[in-house]
Design a protein around this motif. Structure first.
Motif, PDB file in Angstrom:
ATOM      1  N   PHE A 194     -50.982 -15.249  35.692  1.00 51.95           N
ATOM      2  CA  PHE A 194     -51.334 -13.916  35.185  1.00 51.95           C
ATOM      3  C   PHE A 194     -50.093 -13.194  34.670  1.00 51.95           C
ATOM      4  CE2 PHE A 194     -55.331 -13.685  37.945  1.00 51.95           C
ATOM      5  CZ  PHE A 194     -56.162 -13.864  36.852  1.00 51.95           C
ATOM      6  N   GLY A 197     -49.134 -14.432  31.354  1.00 52.47           N
ATOM      7  CA  GLY A 197     -50.032 -13.922  30.326  1.00 52.47           C
ATOM      8  C   GLY A 197     -49.761 -12.470  29.989  1.00 52.47           C
ATOM      9  N   GLN A 200     -47.046 -11.849  27.507  1.00 55.65           N
ATOM     10  CA  GLN A 200     -47.341 -12.215  26.118  1.00 55.65           C
ATOM     11  C   GLN A 200     -48.099 -11.113  25.368  1.00 55.65           C
ATOM     12  OE1 GLN A 200     -46.017 -15.020  24.854  1.00 55.65           O
ATOM     13  NE2 GLN A 200     -45.128 -15.264  26.898  1.00 55.65           N
ATOM     14  N   LEU A 228     -56.182 -10.619  28.265  1.00 56.94           N
ATOM     15  CA  LEU A 228     -55.877 -11.533  29.366  1.00 56.94           C
ATOM     16  C   LEU A 228     -57.088 -12.383  29.749  1.00 56.94           C
ATOM     17  CD1 LEU A 228     -53.245 -11.919  31.044  1.00 56.94           C
ATOM     18  CD2 LEU A 228     -54.322 -10.548  32.833  1.00 56.94           C
ATOM     19  N   ILE A 231     -56.727 -16.173  30.189  1.00 52.96           N
ATOM     20  CA  ILE A 231     -56.003 -16.543  31.414  1.00 52.96           C
ATOM     21  C   ILE A 231     -56.916 -16.382  32.624  1.00 52.96           C
ATOM     22  CG2 ILE A 231     -53.934 -16.121  32.766  1.00 52.96           C
ATOM     23  CD1 ILE A 231     -53.379 -17.121  29.970  1.00 52.96           C
ATOM     24  N   TYR A 312     -60.223 -14.292  22.258  1.00 53.74           N
ATOM     25  CA  TYR A 312     -58.997 -14.952  21.822  1.00 53.74           C
ATOM     26  C   TYR A 312     -58.392 -14.166  20.671  1.00 53.74           C
ATOM     27  CZ  TYR A 312     -60.709 -18.841  24.613  1.00 53.74           C
ATOM     28  OH  TYR A 312     -61.156 -19.624  25.653  1.00 53.74           O
TER      29      TYR A 312
END
Length: 314
Positions: A194, A197, A200, A228, A231, A312
């Motif tokens: 997590f 992620g 990012q 997120l 993830i 996404y």
């Protein structure tokens, strides 16, 4: 010119492949096959081979001492009237449905906290990850039994305040809860994923939303969670698969019995009892395939439902 015509033109310009090129390509293929051979042998000998043998044994009566005898659907018929199997499914489903969301929620909350740039972040990350390395070990399961035993640390702590503690692992009402708490404690691995992620997600999104007056909760709900979600989906799938296969904790805490009153009789523990305690390996093989089917169904449902909540960033 069409794509086919261009391909013919390029092929014509290149001309026929030379003998030296063919020998070089053949040599490369042999080298690749050589390095892939150990993996292929392992796949056939350790994974596919035993699975096929287990599938055959699922339709037999096999006690490890005599040759298996084909019995058709007898093992499947036995499942339908097996009360201990029903108890193991109930305990396993309760454990999975409760423990996985709690673990992922704890991991996500701590990941968000660590993402704010705390000092000594590598130290916190290592400390929080440590339980995941030890959570499935025999030593931690033994320690957990001592902590929640009748005279364990939890009851000793409660006694300081004049509270009489319960026999946590000896009571059917609380034994499963202690294992759920143990699973939630091993949040380190999903937390690290997590955290990666979160790193990012572009900071510009939060800066722009702050300019528009968005609160921290609104940012978390509208920015963090959607970005997120892949993830979360990844951790959810791995968490479900791992939870369905939980064995060590239940085995140690219950001394291998799945008690008290089958409250910690997880499916994998019952499978072990049938195969290696009662020597009903044929029935155990059928149980193993049932577990595979259950995990496959839950995983497929997750992938099907992901299109409604996983986003996404293209």
């Amino acid at each position: 010119m069409s794509a086919l015509g261009e391909l013919r033109t390029i092929t014509h310009k290149r001309g026929p492949e030379s003998a030296a090129s063919k020998r070089a390509r053949t040599k490369d293929n042999k080298v690749a096959a050589f390095f892939l051979a150990p993996w292929l042998l392992g796949l056939l000998g350790i994974t596919i081979g035993p699975m096929l043998i287990s599938l055959y044994l699922a339709f037999t009566n096999y006690n490890l001492l005599q040759a298996p005898k084909f019995t058709g659907l007898a093992n499947i018929q036995r499942m339908l009237g097996d009360e201990r199997l029903a108890h193991s499914l109930q305990a396993t489903f309760t454990y999975v449905i409760v423990s996985v969301p709690l673990q992922l929620g704890t991991a996500l909350a701590l990941a968000v906290l660590l993402d704010r740039g705390l000092r000594a972040l590598p130290l916190y990350r290592s400390v929080f990850y440590l339980p995941s390395l030890l959570g499935s070990s025999v030593a931690v399961a033994v320690l957990w039994r001592l902590v929640f035993g009748g005279e364990g640390l939890v009851n000793a702590f409660l006694a300081v305040f004049g509270i009489e503690g319960a026999a946590w692992i000896s009571s059917p009402d609380t034994a499963l809860s202690t294992l759920i708490l143990l699973h939630m404690w091993t949040f380190g691995a999903p937390m690290v994923i997590f955290l990666a992620g979160l790193r990012q997600i572009p900071r510009e999104y939060y800066e722009a939303s702050s300019t528009d007056g968005a609160t921290k909760w609104r940012q978390f709900r509208s920015i963090t969670l959607p970005l997120l979600s892949p993830i979360i989906f990844f951790n959810l799938v791995l968490g479900l698969i791992g939870s369905f296969q939980t064995f060590t904790q239940a085995f140690i805490v219950s001394n291998g019995s799945g008690g008290p009153a089958d409250s910690t009789l997880f499916f994998s523990l019952y499978l072990y009892q049938e195969g290696f305690s009662s020597f009903r390996m044929g029935y155990a093989s059928a149980l193993a395939w049932l577990l595979l089917i259950i995990i496959g169904i839950f995983t497929s449902l997750n992938f099907w439902a992901s299109k409604y909540w996983v986003f996404y960033d293209d």
